[in-house]
Design a protein around this motif. Structure first.
Motif, PDB file in Angstrom:
ATOM      1  N   ILE A 349      13.944  10.385  17.476  1.00  0.00           N
ATOM      2  CA  ILE A 349      13.600  11.805  17.640  1.00  0.00           C
ATOM      3  C   ILE A 349      14.391  12.664  16.649  1.00  0.00           C
ATOM      4  O   ILE A 349      13.831  13.536  15.992  1.00  0.00           O
ATOM      5  CB  ILE A 349      13.859  12.262  19.100  1.00  0.00           C
ATOM      6  N   THR A 350      15.681  12.394  16.517  1.00  0.00           N
ATOM      7  CA  THR A 350      16.477  13.225  15.599  1.00  0.00           C
ATOM      8  C   THR A 350      16.295  12.779  14.153  1.00  0.00           C
ATOM      9  O   THR A 350      16.638  13.510  13.232  1.00  0.00           O
ATOM     10  CB  THR A 350      17.985  13.184  15.960  1.00  0.00           C
ATOM     11  N   ALA A 355      12.450  14.996  10.966  1.00  0.00           N
ATOM     12  CA  ALA A 355      12.198  15.140   9.533  1.00  0.00           C
ATOM     13  C   ALA A 355      10.737  15.504   9.296  1.00  0.00           C
ATOM     14  O   ALA A 355      10.417  16.396   8.504  1.00  0.00           O
ATOM     15  CB  ALA A 355      12.555  13.844   8.808  1.00  0.00           C
ATOM     16  N   ALA A 356       9.838  14.819  10.006  1.00  0.00           N
ATOM     17  CA  ALA A 356       8.406  15.083   9.819  1.00  0.00           C
ATOM     18  C   ALA A 356       8.044  16.492  10.296  1.00  0.00           C
ATOM     19  O   ALA A 356       7.264  17.200   9.653  1.00  0.00           O
ATOM     20  CB  ALA A 356       7.584  14.036  10.564  1.00  0.00           C
ATOM     21  N   LEU A 357       8.634  16.898  11.407  1.00  0.00           N
ATOM     22  CA  LEU A 357       8.369  18.251  11.923  1.00  0.00           C
ATOM     23  C   LEU A 357       8.831  19.295  10.914  1.00  0.00           C
ATOM     24  O   LEU A 357       8.115  20.255  10.620  1.00  0.00           O
ATOM     25  CB  LEU A 357       9.090  18.476  13.255  1.00  0.00           C
ATOM     26  N   ASN A 358      10.041  19.086  10.386  1.00  0.00           N
ATOM     27  CA  ASN A 358      10.583  20.035   9.406  1.00  0.00           C
ATOM     28  C   ASN A 358       9.702  20.111   8.176  1.00  0.00           C
ATOM     29  O   ASN A 358       9.427  21.192   7.656  1.00  0.00           O
ATOM     30  CB  ASN A 358      11.988  19.614   8.966  1.00  0.00           C
ATOM     31  N   GLN A 359       9.293  18.947   7.715  1.00  0.00           N
ATOM     32  CA  GLN A 359       8.514  18.907   6.487  1.00  0.00           C
ATOM     33  C   GLN A 359       7.194  19.659   6.650  1.00  0.00           C
ATOM     34  O   GLN A 359       6.761  20.363   5.749  1.00  0.00           O
ATOM     35  CB  GLN A 359       8.234  17.461   6.121  1.00  0.00           C
ATOM     36  N   ASP A 360       6.581  19.499   7.817  1.00  0.00           N
ATOM     37  CA  ASP A 360       5.294  20.173   8.039  1.00  0.00           C
ATOM     38  C   ASP A 360       5.455  21.544   8.693  1.00  0.00           C
ATOM     39  O   ASP A 360       4.470  22.181   9.049  1.00  0.00           O
ATOM     40  CB  ASP A 360       4.380  19.293   8.913  1.00  0.00           C
ATOM     41  N   HIS A 361       6.699  21.974   8.867  1.00  0.00           N
ATOM     42  CA  HIS A 361       6.982  23.283   9.473  1.00  0.00           C
ATOM     43  C   HIS A 361       6.264  23.468  10.806  1.00  0.00           C
ATOM     44  O   HIS A 361       5.594  24.473  11.022  1.00  0.00           O
ATOM     45  CB  HIS A 361       6.596  24.429   8.538  1.00  0.00           C
ATOM     46  N   ILE A 362       6.349  22.478  11.671  1.00  0.00           N
ATOM     47  CA  ILE A 362       5.726  22.660  12.980  1.00  0.00           C
ATOM     48  C   ILE A 362       6.728  22.398  14.095  1.00  0.00           C
ATOM     49  O   ILE A 362       7.772  21.789  13.884  1.00  0.00           O
ATOM     50  CB  ILE A 362       4.474  21.762  13.181  1.00  0.00           C
ATOM     51  N   GLU A 363       6.378  22.890  15.269  1.00  0.00           N
ATOM     52  CA  GLU A 363       7.242  22.751  16.431  1.00  0.00           C
ATOM     53  C   GLU A 363       6.944  21.430  17.123  1.00  0.00           C
ATOM     54  O   GLU A 363       5.854  20.864  16.964  1.00  0.00           O
ATOM     55  CB  GLU A 363       6.965  23.890  17.427  1.00  0.00           C
ATOM     56  N   SER A 387       9.357  -4.795  12.791  1.00  0.00           N
ATOM     57  CA  SER A 387      10.759  -4.460  12.507  1.00  0.00           C
ATOM     58  C   SER A 387      10.902  -2.938  12.492  1.00  0.00           C
ATOM     59  O   SER A 387       9.909  -2.209  12.410  1.00  0.00           O
ATOM     60  CB  SER A 387      11.148  -5.014  11.136  1.00  0.00           C
ATOM     61  N   GLY A 388      12.146  -2.485  12.523  1.00  0.00           N
ATOM     62  CA  GLY A 388      12.405  -1.052  12.465  1.00  0.00           C
ATOM     63  C   GLY A 388      11.858  -0.434  11.177  1.00  0.00           C
ATOM     64  O   GLY A 388      11.435   0.716  11.151  1.00  0.00           O
ATOM     65  N   LYS A 389      11.862  -1.224  10.118  1.00  0.00           N
ATOM     66  CA  LYS A 389      11.424  -0.724   8.824  1.00  0.00           C
ATOM     67  C   LYS A 389       9.901  -0.513   8.806  1.00  0.00           C
ATOM     68  O   LYS A 389       9.410   0.537   8.402  1.00  0.00           O
ATOM     69  CB  LYS A 389      11.843  -1.716   7.747  1.00  0.00           C
ATOM     70  N   ILE A 390       9.185  -1.524   9.271  1.00  0.00           N
ATOM     71  CA  ILE A 390       7.725  -1.404   9.349  1.00  0.00           C
ATOM     72  C   ILE A 390       7.367  -0.259  10.299  1.00  0.00           C
ATOM     73  O   ILE A 390       6.403   0.467  10.096  1.00  0.00           O
ATOM     74  CB  ILE A 390       7.098  -2.726   9.873  1.00  0.00           C
ATOM     75  N   ALA A 391       8.184  -0.113  11.352  1.00  0.00           N
ATOM     76  CA  ALA A 391       7.909   0.937  12.342  1.00  0.00           C
ATOM     77  C   ALA A 391       7.849   2.306  11.674  1.00  0.00           C
ATOM     78  O   ALA A 391       7.087   3.180  12.083  1.00  0.00           O
ATOM     79  CB  ALA A 391       8.966   0.919  13.433  1.00  0.00           C
ATOM     80  N   LYS A 392       8.662   2.487  10.634  1.00  0.00           N
ATOM     81  CA  LYS A 392       8.629   3.776   9.935  1.00  0.00           C
ATOM     82  C   LYS A 392       7.275   4.000   9.266  1.00  0.00           C
ATOM     83  O   LYS A 392       6.762   5.126   9.257  1.00  0.00           O
ATOM     84  CB  LYS A 392       9.765   3.852   8.911  1.00  0.00           C
ATOM     85  N   ASP A 393       6.702   2.936   8.698  1.00  0.00           N
ATOM     86  CA  ASP A 393       5.357   3.065   8.103  1.00  0.00           C
ATOM     87  C   ASP A 393       4.328   3.376   9.185  1.00  0.00           C
ATOM     88  O   ASP A 393       3.434   4.195   8.995  1.00  0.00           O
ATOM     89  CB  ASP A 393       4.951   1.766   7.398  1.00  0.00           C
ATOM     90  N   VAL A 394       4.475   2.659  10.307  1.00  0.00           N
ATOM     91  CA  VAL A 394       3.516   2.888  11.400  1.00  0.00           C
ATOM     92  C   VAL A 394       3.629   4.338  11.877  1.00  0.00           C
ATOM     93  O   VAL A 394       2.626   5.004  12.145  1.00  0.00           O
ATOM     94  CB  VAL A 394       3.767   1.913  12.577  1.00  0.00           C
ATOM     95  N   PHE A 395       4.872   4.817  11.936  1.00  0.00           N
ATOM     96  CA  PHE A 395       5.075   6.200  12.358  1.00  0.00           C
ATOM     97  C   PHE A 395       4.337   7.165  11.427  1.00  0.00           C
ATOM     98  O   PHE A 395       3.635   8.076  11.872  1.00  0.00           O
ATOM     99  CB  PHE A 395       6.569   6.545  12.382  1.00  0.00           C
TER     100      PHE A 395
END
Ligand code: ADP
Ligand code: MG
Length: 478
Positions: A349-350, A355-363, A387-395
């Motif tokens: 979450i942090t 990071a994604a929320l900030n980048q897209d300027h959304i709440e 893996s945690g790394k692939i999870a970032k792509d999935v995210f």
């Protein structure tokens, strides 16, 4: 050389989220056509009388209880007289000698984890003024009275802060509390939450205070921080030069990052305060206070404490999550729907999500990845599917609307490779392709190990289980 210490006190104006104004039935909605929401009372036309909005009183009491303050059983509205085009009555209705809330306190957590108490002298109810618009008209100033009569609480702190950082921590905490209580939207762009910063400096260790300046109308946390830091620097330079600080009101210019003098500071007696004869004293029975106390939501600090005990979070994570009610709800909902450790939930979450929320300027309330979806993703890390790394792509794919984690993992074939023989095949190939590095490793250059891991991961398109890769590489390189 003298070491200087800053002394800071804040006056924060919080616009209350009532439907109608503090003394009239006109709407408080933001953004209406100029002068369409100012009625005869707001304009102070002859023969009208103000009628106090009960909801504004309730909200002030809620705030007082949330900061452990004394709620006055008897408070009085006073007229603060001054002349300004956006103040049609020629006075602002405020509270002076007998405010509704007094002697509150708030704890902030400093960087080193130390808790510091900031005293809150008072919080009083008052009406806002209208707005002067200088930019829209050549040669003229426009006056929009829609805001006139909007309810505010002005929260006055003790001069207890010693740096811009502390001031921001305090201000953020007040912001968080009023949003939790639902008594203000806290929207700083729209002016619902703004701050005057009082700054002085003194030789470190002195008990008395130096002469202060007051920087008016700061409407972002960043501006408050910059304005205070600039002012500390300016005052230090003046005093070290043998000069004196003038007690004055200053304006912050967000383009230059500097403060400049606006006017010499007015004294309370300049305002000719006197009790407003149009309004009765406000008498608040104790049972009303108790009823309101019973309706208070769980507040940020209580929530943070609960997060520590219930989820085993450290104080810093717990506080970060508890800052906003929406963020805290997102966390709890995610944690409830995943077997992953709470710490992993917090990190996602942090990290990725914020990071994604900030980048897209959304709440967070507008996040395309819901808490349920994030929980689904974390479950696939937890059970070893990815893996945690692939999870970032999935995210990232979930973020752009490709579906939930399971759908993306299946359709893109992202399942982790955990089959020993398949990983062995990859390891063998990498060792075979890089005989030079194998030689280096065997002659004692341990660092090359990371190179092999990287190659195997790359060859598997990030899908090989890293732990197994490590184990097999060690075995083979022996
Ligand atoms: P006023 O209403 O004239 O602005 P107050 O006495 O109510 O004056 O103080 C307003 C704010 O200024 C308070 O937040 C207080 O903590 C702060 N303050 C008072 N003296 C100092 C000082 N010497 N340095 C910094 N802040 C101060
Ligand atoms: Mg002031």
């Amino acid at each position: 050389m003298i070491r200087w210490e800053a002394v800071i006190g804040l006056e924060i104006h919080v616009q209350l989220a009532t439907q109608s104004k503090i003394f009239s039935a006109a709407s408080t909605a933001f953004g209406a056509e100029p002068n369409t929401q100012a009625c005869a009372v707001d304009l102070g036309l002859p023969g009208v009388l103000p009628v106090l909005n009960l909801e504004a009183v309730r909200m002030a009491v809620m705030f007082g209880l949330a900061i452990d303050a004394t709620i006055a059983q008897h408070s009085v509205f006073a007229r603060k007289n001054y002349f300004y085009p956006d103040l049609p009555k020629g006075y602002q209705i405020s509270q002076y000698e007998l405010p509704i809330v007094e002697h509150g306190r708030l704890e902030i957590t400093l960087d080193d984890g130390v808790q510091k108490v900031i005293g809150i002298t008072r919080a009083h109810l008052e009406e806002d003024a209208g707005k002067s618009l200088h930019e829209e008209f050549d040669e003229f100033t426009g006056v929009d009275l829609n805001r006139a009569g909007t309810p505010l609480i002005e929260v006055v702190s003790e001069p207890d802060m010693r740096s811009a950082k502390e001031a921001i921590l305090y201000m953020k905490k007040i912001h968080s509390i009023v949003r939790y209580l639902g008594i203000s939207d806290g929207n700083m762009q729209e002016g619902s939450f703004r701050c005057d910063a009082n700054v002085s400096i003194r030789p470190a260790g002195d008990a008395g205070y130096g002469t202060r300046t007051e920087i008016k109308n700061l409407n972002s946390f960043r501006f408050v921080e910059r304005a205070i830091d600039f002012e500390i620097g300016r005052q230090t330079a003046v005093l070290e030069d043998g000069g004196e600080i003038a007690q004055e009101t200053r304006l912050y210019d967000d383009v230059t990052g500097e403060t400049r003098s606006m006017r010499s500071k007015e004294e309370a007696n300049d305002y000719r305060y006197f009790p407003d004869p149009d309004l009765l004293p406000v008498v608040i029975p104790q049972d009303m206070v108790e009823a309101i106390r019973g309706q208070l939501p769980e507040l940020p600090s209580e929530k943070a404490t609960r997060f520590c005990t219930q989820y085993g979070l450290d104080a810093h994570d717990a506080e970060t999550l508890a800052t906003s009610r929406e963020l805290a709800e997102y966390f709890e909902h995610t944690a409830r729907h995943t077997d992953a450790k709470a710490k992993l939930v917090v990190n996602w979450i942090t990290g990725e999500l914020s990071a994604a929320l900030n980048q897209d300027h959304i709440e967070i309330t507008e996040s395309p990845v819901s808490s349920t979806m994030l929980a689904g993703l974390l479950n696939r890390i937890e059970d070893g599917t990815i893996s945690g790394k692939i999870a970032k792509d999935v995210f990232r794919s979930m973020w752009t609307g490709e579906g939930d984690a399971d759908t993306i993992i299946e359709s893109r074939g992202l399942r982790q490779i955990t089959d020993d023989s398949e990983i062995e095949r990859l390891v063998d190939q990498v060792l075979q392709d890089n005989p030079e590095q194998v030689e280096q490793f065997r002659s004692g250059k341990d660092k090359v190990f990371g190179f092999f891991v990287g190659r195997v991961m790359k060859l598997s398109q990030g899908k090989a289980n890293p732990k197994q890769v490590n184990g097999l590489l060690r075995k083979k390189l022996k």
